[in-house]
Design a protein around this motif. Structure first.
Motif, PDB file in Angstrom:
ATOM      1  N   GLY A  83     -17.769  -3.360  -1.235  1.00 26.37           N
ATOM      2  CA  GLY A  83     -16.681  -3.760  -2.108  1.00 26.37           C
ATOM      3  C   GLY A  83     -15.362  -3.113  -1.732  1.00 26.37           C
ATOM      4  N   LEU A  84     -14.289  -3.619  -2.302  1.00 29.65           N
ATOM      5  CA  LEU A  84     -12.964  -3.083  -2.035  1.00 29.65           C
ATOM      6  C   LEU A  84     -12.756  -1.764  -2.767  1.00 29.65           C
ATOM      7  N   ARG A  85     -12.009  -0.875  -2.134  1.00 26.50           N
ATOM      8  CA  ARG A  85     -11.640   0.356  -2.814  1.00 26.50           C
ATOM      9  C   ARG A  85     -10.668   0.038  -3.950  1.00 26.50           C
ATOM     10  N   GLY A  86     -10.627   0.909  -4.933  1.00 25.27           N
ATOM     11  CA  GLY A  86      -9.763   0.681  -6.083  1.00 25.27           C
ATOM     12  C   GLY A  86      -8.301   0.572  -5.737  1.00 25.27           C
ATOM     13  N   SER A  87      -7.904   1.160  -4.604  1.00 28.67           N
ATOM     14  CA  SER A  87      -6.509   1.105  -4.191  1.00 28.67           C
ATOM     15  C   SER A  87      -6.144  -0.190  -3.476  1.00 28.67           C
ATOM     16  N   PRO A 158      -3.578   4.914   1.509  1.00 28.66           N
ATOM     17  CA  PRO A 158      -2.684   3.771   1.720  1.00 28.66           C
ATOM     18  C   PRO A 158      -1.218   4.175   1.583  1.00 28.66           C
ATOM     19  N   ARG A 159      -0.393   3.611   2.457  1.00 26.47           N
ATOM     20  CA  ARG A 159       1.046   3.862   2.419  1.00 26.47           C
ATOM     21  C   ARG A 159       1.754   2.556   2.052  1.00 26.47           C
ATOM     22  N   ARG A 160       2.470   2.562   0.950  1.00 33.90           N
ATOM     23  CA  ARG A 160       3.135   1.362   0.446  1.00 33.90           C
ATOM     24  C   ARG A 160       4.631   1.433   0.690  1.00 33.90           C
ATOM     25  N   SER A 161       5.207   0.285   1.000  1.00 31.57           N
ATOM     26  CA  SER A 161       6.645   0.216   1.216  1.00 31.57           C
ATOM     27  C   SER A 161       7.124  -1.201   0.952  1.00 31.57           C
ATOM     28  N   ALA A 162       8.436  -1.362   0.945  1.00 31.01           N
ATOM     29  CA  ALA A 162       9.028  -2.676   0.701  1.00 31.01           C
ATOM     30  C   ALA A 162       9.378  -3.395   1.979  1.00 31.01           C
ATOM     31  N   THR A 272      -3.143   1.057   5.666  1.00 24.94           N
ATOM     32  CA  THR A 272      -4.228   1.994   5.396  1.00 24.94           C
ATOM     33  C   THR A 272      -4.856   2.439   6.706  1.00 24.94           C
ATOM     34  N   PRO A 273      -4.638   3.686   7.122  1.00 30.53           N
ATOM     35  CA  PRO A 273      -5.257   4.181   8.363  1.00 30.53           C
ATOM     36  C   PRO A 273      -6.782   4.210   8.230  1.00 30.53           C
TER      37      PRO A 273
END
Length: 293
Positions: A83-87, A158-162, A272-273
């Motif tokens: 399954g997918l991680r919560g993030s 995970p690294r989030r950006s615009a 996500t590395p």
């Protein structure tokens, strides 16, 4: 119904409606034994859906030991232990019963792929998808990778950006494959795009472009974009396991000579590395890939 009005509009515009009708006869709701056997050999599955909160469309990668995805009914697949991680941007969608999802199982070893679109529901060990559409695609533009191995590497944060960073831009422009999620009023779809490295162009930190190579004439993806511009892209580092996910909108540009270009505007980026524990061997590029300038 195999085609909605968006796909029909593109087929008519390109002049391939009769071809599309012929190809569309291969689309069914049932999972044949050969397709079920194919699924049980796969260590990964890509899915596409819209986040029920906010509506952003994403494509996500699932991995597991072969057998983690399997047919559990004539019209159903179940995913367990992968399954997918919560993030993950689609974790909430899979936890919501009735979410429209598109899935694609792609095997680089054999250059085969299978798509199943339907509606998901959570289960005690993962989730299940009841199929509305099941079909296979030809191996066109699919790079061959002879083998894979399991790498002992924990997923990074995970690294989030615009927008895309310079490193993410290089990642995209060196890719030979990406996955594309789209939606329409009654469903979702996940498809594959492939080509020689450089077939995707990054024209700004928010903008990507690629040529839409000739395919099976169904135009499910471009048909979805005709009625709903939301889209999600997924790029995978096949060796290091890094996953790059983008959500935004896409549009198709038609040239007088029949060539089609797709432009994508990103509104959010997630990197996500080591998201995938699978290390694939180097690619053998598809002989169908067009040469690049």
């Amino acid at each position: 119904m195999t085609y909605h009005r968006g796909s029909r509009a593109v087929q008519e515009r390109v002049g391939v409606r009769e071809v599309a009708d012929h190809v569309g006869r291969s689309v069914g709701q049932g999972i044949r034994p050969v397709a079920a056997a194919f699924l049980e050999l796969q260590p990964m599955l890509v899915l596409g859906a819209a986040d029920p909160v906010g509506g952003a469309v994403w494509a996500s990668l699932l991995t597991g030991e072969p057998g983690f995805v399997r047919a559990t009914g004539v019209r159903q697949i179940s995913v367990t232990g992968g399954g997918l991680r919560g993030s993950d941007p689609l974790a909430r969608a899979l936890a919501t019963p009735g979410t429209s999802v598109g899935t694609i199982a792609l095997d680089p070893r054999t250059r085969r792929r299978m798509r199943l679109n339907g509606r998901a529901r959570p289960t005690p060990r993962g989730f299940a998808v009841e199929a509305d559409q099941v079909f296979s695609n030809c191996p066109k533009y699919l790079q061959k990778r002879e083998s894979y191995e399991k790498a002992e590497r924990p997923p990074g944060t995970p690294r989030r950006s615009a927008e895309l960073s310079p490193g993410q831009r290089r990642f995209v422009e060196s890719a030979d494959t990406f996955f594309l999620a789209t939606v329409h009023a009654h469903g979702a779809d996940a498809s594959h795009r492939g080509g020689n490295p450089g077939f995707v162009h990054v024209t700004s930190p928010h903008e990507l472009r690629w040529r839409d190579y000739p395919g099976n004439s169904m135009f499910l993806t471009l048909g979805n974009l005709e009625t709903d511009p939301r889209a999600g892209l997924l790029f995978l580092d096949w060796a290091a396991g890094t996953v790059l996910q983008l959500t935004g909108t896409a549009r198709t540009e038609y040239a007088a000579d029949g060539e089609r270009m797709v432009g994508f505007t990103a509104t959010e980026v997630v990197e996500t590395p080591a998201a995938s524990p699978i290390r694939w061997s180097p690619p053998e590029y598809s002989p169908a890939n067009p040469s690049l300038p």
